[in-house]
Scaffold this motif. Structure first.
Motif: not given
Length: 336
Positions: A80, A82-84, A86, A105, A227-228, A230-231, A234-235
């Motif tokens: 999570l 590392a962004g691998s 979501d 974050d 989730t992060k 930042s996610y 943005s989402n």
């Protein structure tokens, strides 16, 4: 491995040991938004997640949800960060460990899946009625230090007057994947097991379930979608749709029988015995393990902190307001 020590792994390259069930999550269509979910393990404990995928509740929201099994809390959180992936499905304590490390974050818990511990106390040679005092002087095959199963187990035993570090021989040097085989080979008078392993061992005549750590440790945000931060920023629409799809599945699970649930989730457990899946789901439904809505309330959160504090894994009090966002869950529930 200690609860906080495994965060050193976050500096290592992320290796996703994953099983992608694209056939169960539905094909991707033109307008679908892809969401990569990493679950800490493949388990009947997570039945509502599979129902959401198999019944098309995520797809109805315009989401193409890809479920990956990332094999362990450390690997799931590393993926999570590392962004691998979501979204992570893992114990809420992992988000606290990240927060305690001062993450810029932070990882935010936004939808609860299970609301109790999922392990059971399994006895090899139980004679007559079980009493918690019978654990004294026994050999107990436990779980990893710092993980929620072990922390919830210790918390439950403490409430029954048992000090697991003084009153019994606690074995914690066996990897999670090998606990069942160690017990089967003769290690331990008692063992802490998830379903469906408990039902499998009962069927094989290796002993019986004598108590539930989920019942004894109380309600807490045991497994959560997170989730992060930042996610989420943005989402927001995607997170809202994901939460809505999940809640549809939670409602469906709450309103249907263990047999019906088992039939829906069987594609996620292709080699499993249907009767064992039914037994496992029934045991979890009976004790109220599956959350009926995605909201993480303050009482549950405070109980989680108490469990972690009892285990010596809480460096500081972490208020729910710091890493819990109930906005999406509350909106979904209020709109029904």
């Amino acid at each position: 491995m200690k609860g906080r020590g495994w965060w050193k792994l976050l500096a290592l390259p992320v290796l996703l040991l994953s099983v992608v069930l694209s056939g169960c999550t539905g094909g991707k269509s033109g307008g679908d938004v892809k969401v990569r979910v990493g679950e800490v393990t493949r388990s009947v404990f997570y039945a509502p997640e599979y129902v959401a995928a198999a019944k098309g509740f995520f797809k109805d929201e315009g989401l193409d949800v890809e479920i990956q099994t990332t094999a362990g809390g450390d690997k799931t959180m590393a993926a999570l960060l590392a962004g691998s992936i979501d979204v992570a499905l893992v114990g809420a304590e992992t988000s606290i460990y990240v927060y305690q490390q001062g993450a810029e974050d932070p990882v935010i818990n936004f939808a609860q899946l299970t609301q109790t511990d999922g392990t059971f106390l399994f006895a090899r040679n139980q004679q007559g009625d079980f009493d918690w005092s019978q654990l004294k002087g026994s050999e107990f095959l436990g779980q990893r230090k710092g993980g929620m199963p072990q922390m919830a187990g210790e918390f439950a035993m403490g409430k029954k007057g048992i000090d697991p570090h003084k009153d019994l021989t606690l074995i914690q040097n066996i990897d999670f994947a090998n606990i069942a085989s160690a017990y089967a080979s003769g290690t331990g008078d008692y063992v802490q097991l998830f379903e469906p392993q408990a039902s499998i061992f009962e069927k094989e005549g290796r002993g019986k379930v004598v108590a539930s750590f989920g019942v004894e440790s109380g309600h807490l945000p045991y497994t959560v979608f997170m989730t992060k931060q930042s996610y989420i920023k943005s989402n927001q629409e995607t997170v809202a749709k994901f939460t809505r799809g999940l809640h549809k599945a939670q409602t469906w699970v709450n309103e249907h029988s263990a047999e019906e649930i088992a039939d829906v989730i069987m594609p996620f457990f292709k080699d499993a015995d249907r009767a064992i899946i039914v037994s496992s789901v029934e045991r979890y439904k009976t004790q109220g393990t599956y959350a009926t809505d995605p909201i993480i309330d303050d009482e549950e959160w405070n109980n989680l902190l108490a469990v972690m504090k009892n285990a010596g894994e809480l460096k500081e009090e972490v208020p729910a307001s710091a890493i819990v966002n109930n906005d999406f869950a509350s909106d979904v529930v209020s709109s029904k």
